[in-house]
Design a protein around this motif. Structure first.
Motif, PDB file in Angstrom:
ATOM      1  N   LYS A   1      -1.826   5.102  -6.340  1.00 17.48           N
ATOM      2  CA  LYS A   1      -2.942   4.483  -6.720  1.00 17.48           C
ATOM      3  C   LYS A   1      -4.077   4.732  -5.736  1.00 17.48           C
ATOM      4  O   LYS A   1      -5.362   4.678  -6.006  1.00 17.48           O
ATOM      5  N   TYR A   2      -3.478   4.802  -4.265  1.00 15.82           N
ATOM      6  CA  TYR A   2      -4.539   5.008  -3.287  1.00 15.82           C
ATOM      7  C   TYR A   2      -4.728   6.498  -2.948  1.00 15.82           C
ATOM      8  O   TYR A   2      -5.585   6.767  -2.169  1.00 15.82           O
TER       9      TYR A   2
ATOM     10  N   LYS B   1      -6.227   9.104  -4.158  1.00 13.38           N
ATOM     11  CA  LYS B   1      -7.605   9.480  -4.544  1.00 13.38           C
ATOM     12  C   LYS B   1      -8.470   8.943  -3.531  1.00 13.38           C
ATOM     13  O   LYS B   1      -9.202   9.712  -3.022  1.00 13.38           O
ATOM     14  N   GLU B   2      -8.288   7.536  -3.087  1.00 10.67           N
ATOM     15  CA  GLU B   2      -9.181   7.028  -2.061  1.00 10.67           C
ATOM     16  C   GLU B   2      -8.894   7.711  -0.670  1.00 10.67           C
ATOM     17  O   GLU B   2      -9.766   7.929   0.226  1.00 10.67           O
ATOM     18  N   ILE B   3      -7.532   8.025  -0.435  1.00  9.88           N
ATOM     19  CA  ILE B   3      -7.315   8.459   0.839  1.00  9.88           C
ATOM     20  C   ILE B   3      -7.647   9.864   0.795  1.00  9.88           C
ATOM     21  O   ILE B   3      -8.283  10.183   2.035  1.00  9.88           O
ATOM     22  N   GLU B   4      -7.671  10.834  -0.087  1.00  6.96           N
ATOM     23  CA  GLU B   4      -7.923  11.868  -0.015  1.00  6.96           C
ATOM     24  C   GLU B   4      -9.695  12.105   0.062  1.00  6.96           C
ATOM     25  O   GLU B   4     -10.276  12.622   0.993  1.00  6.96           O
ATOM     26  N   GLU B   5     -10.255  11.151  -0.591  1.00  3.93           N
ATOM     27  CA  GLU B   5     -11.780  11.020  -0.339  1.00  3.93           C
ATOM     28  C   GLU B   5     -12.034  10.485   0.920  1.00  3.93           C
ATOM     29  O   GLU B   5     -12.979  11.239   1.759  1.00  3.93           O
TER      30      GLU B   5
ATOM     31  N   ILE C   1       0.770  -1.243   0.075  1.00  2.00           N
ATOM     32  CA  ILE C   1       0.010  -0.120  -0.071  1.00  2.00           C
ATOM     33  C   ILE C   1       0.874   1.234  -0.058  1.00  2.00           C
ATOM     34  O   ILE C   1       0.680   2.174  -0.573  1.00  2.00           O
ATOM     35  N   GLU C   2       1.979   1.355   0.846  1.00  2.52           N
ATOM     36  CA  GLU C   2       2.874   2.335   0.922  1.00  2.52           C
ATOM     37  C   GLU C   2       3.611   2.576  -0.462  1.00  2.52           C
ATOM     38  O   GLU C   2       3.649   3.768  -1.097  1.00  2.52           O
TER      39      GLU C   2
END
Ligand SMILES: Nc1nc2c(ncn2[C@@H]2O[C@H](COP(=O)(O)OP(=O)(O)OP(=O)(O)O)[C@@H](O)[C@H]2O)c(=O)[nH]1
Ligand SMILES: [Mg+2]
Length: 358
Positions: free
Chosen positions: A239-240, A242-246, A233-234
């Motif tokens: 890739k993540y 956008k997901e993290i920001e959302e 994940i790091e």
């Protein structure tokens, strides 16, 4: 065993109620958080190199008018298999006493990182008791107050990946600051944060589907796999991203909404407190008046009792006098009869009158 009922410290059977089962590994702050709920230092918690809670304990509390049994349970994973087995039994005990429960799983962290051991413990207990989305609260405890602004968002994404088969979202995850344990305001704030997540929950039934499986070597395998996943994940941050920001945006929004709710809740609590204080004041005044009236009535009753007593005594004296008078009358009557009998001579015998012609 009767699952719905539990005996308290006095061995009395208490009414059926729900449990708040706080789980996690040793040292993550379970006992400390249980105390925050209970509102006093009911369970031992301390900074220690070895586990502190060794046997399941519980306290009865009320949360929003509902009775809850708060369980303080040992952490699951320890160095020796023997202790892990004991800890499993303590966890089973809580679920068998209160199957209808809200489960709060507490994660610790190391420098912000979720600990692999915690994920392994979560998955092992989840496999045994199948946590339900409506009754599960996830807590990340002891976070520094100053942390990166996307910490919550990225940790949410991480937990969503690590806790497979579990719904992880803004409504069931609670990020708690490392507070000053002696500061009552901070404790209160922590409790409010926990309650925000709590109010979204509904207790549900938990029944053991399999044993809690945690063999030390399985743990090692599990932690290795999780380490790899974390590293992946790091590495795939982009890739993540956008997901993290959302995730962070929704999290912040939820927090703002909760804050508004809490403020209006606090206002209504203050109003309730004020009403209660007024009622209490009225009640005390009425009670005082009632006490005075009661004293007055008591005094009058005592007076009446004394008067009655006096009358009764007078009546007794009169009756005594009456009896004495009656006895005297009878005596006098008898004397009179006797005197009559003595004094009256018997009448002389009547002579026949002689007539001159005879
Ligand atoms: N300052 C501070 N200390 C905390 C906080 N949360 C937990 N602690 C401390 O962390 C230590 C460990 O917490 P415990 O509640 O004993 O941990 P536990 O999970 O019950 O541990 P076991 O009983 O061994 O399973 C205690 O000294 C707590 O007071 C916090 O928010 N602030
Ligand atoms: Mg403890």
């Amino acid at each position: 065993m009767d699952h719905g009922k539990i005996t308290d410290k006095n061995d009395m059977v208490t009414i059926e109620q729900c449990g708040l089962i706080i789980l996690g590994n040793s040292g993550v702050g379970k006992s400390f958080l249980a105390n925050v709920f209970v509102g006093r230092e009911a369970f031992a918690h301390k900074f220690s190199s070895s586990s502190v809670t060794r046997a399941t304990e519980f306290e009865e509390i009320e949360l929003g008018d509902l009775p809850f049994t708060v369980f303080n349970i040992p952490g699951l994973i320890e160095a020796e298999q023997e202790r892990i087995d004991l800890n499993k039994r303590e966890i089973d005990k809580a679920f068998s006493l209160r199957p209808n429960s809200i489960v709060m799983f507490v994660f610790g962290h190391q420098g912000g990182r979720i600990c692999e051991e915690d994920v392994v413990a979560f998955n092992a207990i989840n496999a045994a008791y199948r946590f339900q989305p409506e009754s599960l609260v996830l807590v990340v405890n002891g976070l520094p107050k100053r942390r990166p602004s996307n910490y919550e968002g990225s940790t949410l994404v991480l937990l969503q990946n690590l806790l497979q088969g579990t719904s992880v979202n803004n409504n069931n995850v609670c990020f708690l600051d490392l507070i000053n344990v002696n500061d009552l305001n901070e404790r209160q704030h922590l409790k409010e944060k926990l309650l925000q997540v709590f109010v979204e929950c509904m207790p549900s039934e938990h029944h053991k589907e399999q044993e809690i499986e945690t063999l030390v070597d399985q743990l090692k395998q599990g932690t290795q796999r999780i380490k790899e996943l974390q590293a992946q994940i790091e590495a795939e941050q982009d890739k993540y991203k956008k997901e993290i920001e959302e995730g962070q945006r929704v999290f912040n929004q939820t927090m703002t909404n909760h804050q508004t709710e809490i403020e209006s809740l606090q206002r209504s609590i203050q109003k309730q407190d004020q009403l209660y204080a007024e009622q209490q004041c009225r009640y005390q005044e009425e009670n005082k008046r009632y006490q005075l009236e009661l004293q007055d009535l008591r005094r009058k009753a005592e007076e009446a009792q004394r008067y009655y007593e006096k009358l009764r005594q007078e009546q007794e004296i009169k009756q005594e006098q009456l009896r004495a008078a009656e006895a005297a009358r009878q005596h006098a009557h008898a004397m009179y009869q006797a005197l009559l009998a003595q004094a009256a001579p018997s009448p002389p015998a009547r002579r026949k009158k002689k007539h001159w012609w005879k």
